[in-house]
Write an enzyme that holds these catalytic residues in place. Structure first.
Site, PDB file in Angstrom:
ATOM      1  N   CYS A 112       0.863  -1.246  -0.124  1.00 54.61           N
ATOM      2  CA  CYS A 112       0.014  -0.114   0.029  1.00 54.61           C
ATOM      3  C   CYS A 112       0.683   1.256  -0.125  1.00 54.61           C
ATOM      4  CB  CYS A 112      -0.893   0.009   1.277  1.00 54.61           C
ATOM      5  SG  CYS A 112      -2.014  -1.423   1.379  1.00 54.61           S
ATOM      6  N   HIS A 255      -3.681   6.807   3.013  1.00 53.70           N
ATOM      7  CA  HIS A 255      -3.830   5.539   2.323  1.00 53.70           C
ATOM      8  C   HIS A 255      -5.137   4.832   3.090  1.00 53.70           C
ATOM      9  CE1 HIS A 255      -4.217   1.562   0.794  1.00 53.70           C
ATOM     10  NE2 HIS A 255      -3.951   1.016   2.103  1.00 53.70           N
ATOM     11  N   ASN A 285     -10.063  -0.718  -0.031  1.00 51.50           N
ATOM     12  CA  ASN A 285      -8.613  -0.712  -0.094  1.00 51.50           C
ATOM     13  C   ASN A 285      -8.168  -1.049  -1.354  1.00 51.50           C
ATOM     14  OD1 ASN A 285      -5.675  -0.768   0.305  1.00 51.50           O
ATOM     15  ND2 ASN A 285      -5.953  -2.013   2.122  1.00 51.50           N
TER      16      ASN A 285
HETATM   17  N1  ACO Z   1     -18.162  -9.539   9.243  1.00 52.00           N
HETATM   18  C1  ACO Z   1     -18.365  -9.787  10.433  1.00 52.00           C
HETATM   19  N2  ACO Z   1     -17.673 -10.144  11.501  1.00 52.00           N
HETATM   20  C2  ACO Z   1     -16.286 -10.087  11.214  1.00 52.00           C
HETATM   21  C3  ACO Z   1     -15.864  -9.759   9.795  1.00 52.00           C
HETATM   22  C4  ACO Z   1     -16.915  -9.532   9.035  1.00 52.00           C
HETATM   23  N3  ACO Z   1     -16.637  -9.204   7.641  1.00 52.00           N
HETATM   24  N4  ACO Z   1     -14.550  -9.806   9.831  1.00 52.00           N
HETATM   25  C5  ACO Z   1     -14.282 -10.126  10.969  1.00 52.00           C
HETATM   26  N5  ACO Z   1     -15.245 -10.392  11.987  1.00 52.00           N
HETATM   27  C6  ACO Z   1     -15.346 -10.603  13.254  1.00 52.00           C
HETATM   28  C7  ACO Z   1     -14.141 -11.330  13.691  1.00 52.00           C
HETATM   29  O1  ACO Z   1     -14.152 -12.769  13.365  1.00 52.00           O
HETATM   30  C8  ACO Z   1     -13.990 -11.039  15.178  1.00 52.00           C
HETATM   31  O2  ACO Z   1     -14.989 -12.032  15.978  1.00 52.00           O
HETATM   32  P1  ACO Z   1     -14.731 -12.637  17.339  1.00 52.00           P
HETATM   33  O3  ACO Z   1     -14.414 -11.691  18.288  1.00 52.00           O
HETATM   34  O4  ACO Z   1     -15.827 -13.625  17.487  1.00 52.00           O
HETATM   35  O5  ACO Z   1     -13.323 -13.525  16.828  1.00 52.00           O
HETATM   36  C9  ACO Z   1     -14.702  -9.653  15.392  1.00 52.00           C
HETATM   37  O6  ACO Z   1     -15.286  -9.494  14.289  1.00 52.00           O
HETATM   38  C10 ACO Z   1     -13.833  -8.620  15.430  1.00 52.00           C
HETATM   39  O7  ACO Z   1     -12.621  -8.698  14.907  1.00 52.00           O
HETATM   40  P2  ACO Z   1     -11.512  -7.781  14.828  1.00 52.00           P
HETATM   41  O8  ACO Z   1     -10.367  -8.261  14.017  1.00 52.00           O
HETATM   42  O9  ACO Z   1     -11.162  -7.400  16.256  1.00 52.00           O
HETATM   43  O10 ACO Z   1     -11.903  -6.629  14.205  1.00 52.00           O
HETATM   44  P3  ACO Z   1     -11.357  -5.094  13.805  1.00 52.00           P
HETATM   45  O11 ACO Z   1     -12.353  -4.203  14.581  1.00 52.00           O
HETATM   46  O12 ACO Z   1      -9.969  -5.163  14.295  1.00 52.00           O
HETATM   47  O13 ACO Z   1     -11.511  -4.826  12.342  1.00 52.00           O
HETATM   48  C11 ACO Z   1     -10.222  -5.103  10.435  1.00 52.00           C
HETATM   49  C12 ACO Z   1     -10.861  -5.733  11.296  1.00 52.00           C
HETATM   50  C13 ACO Z   1     -11.130  -4.252   9.548  1.00 52.00           C
HETATM   51  C14 ACO Z   1      -9.627  -5.863   9.411  1.00 52.00           C
HETATM   52  C15 ACO Z   1      -9.278  -4.013  11.070  1.00 52.00           C
HETATM   53  O14 ACO Z   1      -8.570  -4.697  11.844  1.00 52.00           O
HETATM   54  C16 ACO Z   1      -8.432  -3.410   9.986  1.00 52.00           C
HETATM   55  O15 ACO Z   1      -8.761  -2.322   9.483  1.00 52.00           O
HETATM   56  N6  ACO Z   1      -6.833  -3.453  10.000  1.00 52.00           N
HETATM   57  C17 ACO Z   1      -5.945  -2.913   9.155  1.00 52.00           C
HETATM   58  C18 ACO Z   1      -6.036  -3.122   7.847  1.00 52.00           C
HETATM   59  C19 ACO Z   1      -4.921  -2.401   7.131  1.00 52.00           C
HETATM   60  O16 ACO Z   1      -4.615  -1.332   7.357  1.00 52.00           O
HETATM   61  N7  ACO Z   1      -3.996  -3.161   6.084  1.00 52.00           N
HETATM   62  C20 ACO Z   1      -3.200  -2.614   5.611  1.00 52.00           C
HETATM   63  C21 ACO Z   1      -2.797  -2.416   4.040  1.00 52.00           C
HETATM   64  S1  ACO Z   1      -3.484  -3.850   3.286  1.00 52.00           S
HETATM   65  C22 ACO Z   1      -2.083  -4.209   2.288  1.00 52.00           C
HETATM   66  O17 ACO Z   1      -0.879  -3.852   2.484  1.00 52.00           O
HETATM   67  C23 ACO Z   1      -2.321  -5.302   1.156  1.00 52.00           C
END
Ligand code: ACO
Length: 328
Positions: A112, A255, A285
């Site tokens: 990214c 980003h 993204n």
């Molecule tokens: N729908 C419903 N529930 C979901 C989903 C979904 N799509 N995805 C995850 N959950 C659930 C999980 O299983 C978890 O359930 P559990 O508590 O029973 O285990 C719960 O929701 C919470 O999951 P978390 O991982 O804690 O959710 P979080 O608030 O952290 O959000 C997310 C997840 C959106 C992925 C976030 O962590 C994020 O944006 N991270 C950074 C992403 C990023 O910046 N990437 C860098 C660039 S990508 C690249 O370089 C290619």
């Protein structure tokens, strides 16, 4: 002697994949996706549309804005983690389509942060060697082809698209468009965001396909925690280096990975949300394409004018991150 942004361009595919569509594919909800990420829909490339096809359209639009012909290009750099092929490079494919025989071409892989890395490389090259008159930098991704559409943790996040920036070496006394840069990497965190198979470590095999190893794996929470302080620290560094206060920045273009990350960065930088550009709700993204698409939208919609300070900041797999302060 100076280097300016002569043109910008972008492209997103026509096909829209909404949160409602995803509700039919995995156990998720529109409400979860919107509140956790800010994403409402994303664009998906056609099966016969590759990364270079999208980059070509974005790049053509940048050239058209500047009134420059493909044959005038000195170099083409494509930031991507989804090249058409491992080789030849996507840049070489574009060179053929632009009819740019004088251009040297390569792909740059910094996930990214790819567009920021590429702009820094292009800018530095052009400063050292004045013979590079026009350099086209593209960020383009077909992330839909490396997305595991059965994994709700990742498949709701990504989309396809391309952005392009044309840099020009000009004869004037302006300071140039990149006032300060601060780029970083930390390979210690390489395993929190990766595509395990398809390279020399794990070549394609029946097992790698069966185990869905040719798609993005991400430790979301850990990535989130590292993203915010990294982007904030790099952003502060470039502002400090250039002697520019956050209040003087016309727009921050982060980003587009997660709306909560974007808002946390804005808050810590003490920049009001209306001066932080967002289009994540429409495109999700798009990795290396994201900042290029945003920059083109703000240019074409007249949200920035020549002379404005624009702060770009990104974070992604590698890990890689950084910030560039532009004077548009
Ligand atoms: N729908 C419903 N529930 C979901 C989903 C979904 N799509 N995805 C995850 N959950 C659930 C999980 O299983 C978890 O359930 P559990 O508590 O029973 O285990 C719960 O929701 C919470 O999951 P978390 O991982 O804690 O959710 P979080 O608030 O952290 O959000 C997310 C997840 C959106 C992925 C976030 O962590 C994020 O944006 N991270 C950074 C992403 C990023 O910046 N990437 C860098 C660039 S990508 C690249 O370089 C290619």
């Amino acid at each position: 002697m100076s280097i300016r942004i002569a043109g910008t361009g972008s492209y997103v595919p026509d096909k829209v994949l909404t949160n409602a569509d995803l509700e039919k594919m995995v156990e998720t909800s529109d409400e979860w996706i919107r509140t956790r990420t800010g994403i409402q829909e994303r664009r998906i490339a056609a099966p016969d549309q590759a990364t270079s096809d999208m980059a070509y359209i974005a790049g053509s639009r940048a050239l058209e804005m500047a009134g420059v012909k493909g044959e005038e290009l000195s170099a083409i750099i494509v930031a991507t983690i989804t090249p058409d092929h491992v080789f030849p490079g996507t840049g070489c494919l574009l060179q053929k389509r632009f009819g740019a025989p004088g251009a040297f071409c390569f792909d740059l892989e910094a996930a990214c942060s790819g567009l920021l890395y590429s702009l820094e490389v292009a800018y530095s090259l052009m400063r050292v060697n004045r013979k590079y008159k026009y350099v086209l930098v593209c960020g383009a991704e077909k992330l839909s082809c490396i997305t595991d559409w059965t994994d709700r943790n990742t498949c709701v996040l990504f989309g396809d698209g391309a952005g392009a920036v044309l840099l020009e070496n000009v004869d004037d006394d302006q300071p140039g468009c990149v006032l300060a840069s601060d780029l970083h990497a930390d390979g210690n965190y390489g395993d929190i965001l990766l595509m395990p198979a398809g390279g020399s470590r794990m070549p394609a095999s029946e097992e790698s396909v069966r185990e869905r190893m040719h798609s993005i794996r991400m430790a979301g929470k850990e990535t989130f925690k590292l993203a915010v302080p990294s982007m904030v620290s790099a952003s502060r560094k470039v502002l400090e280096e250039a002697g520019v206060a956050p209040s003087e920045v016309k727009l921050v273009i982060p980003h587009q990975a997660n709306q909560r990350i974007i808002h946390a960065v804005a808050q810590r930088l003490d920049v009001p949300e209306e001066r932080v550009y967002e289009n994540i709700s429409h495109y999700g993204n798009t990795s290396a394409a994201s900042i290029g698409i945003c920059l083109d939208e703000v240019v074409r919609n007249g949200l920035i004018e020549r002379g404005d300070y624009v702060l770009l900041t990104a974070f992604g797999g590698g890990l890689t991150w950084g910030a560039l302060l532009l004077k548009y």
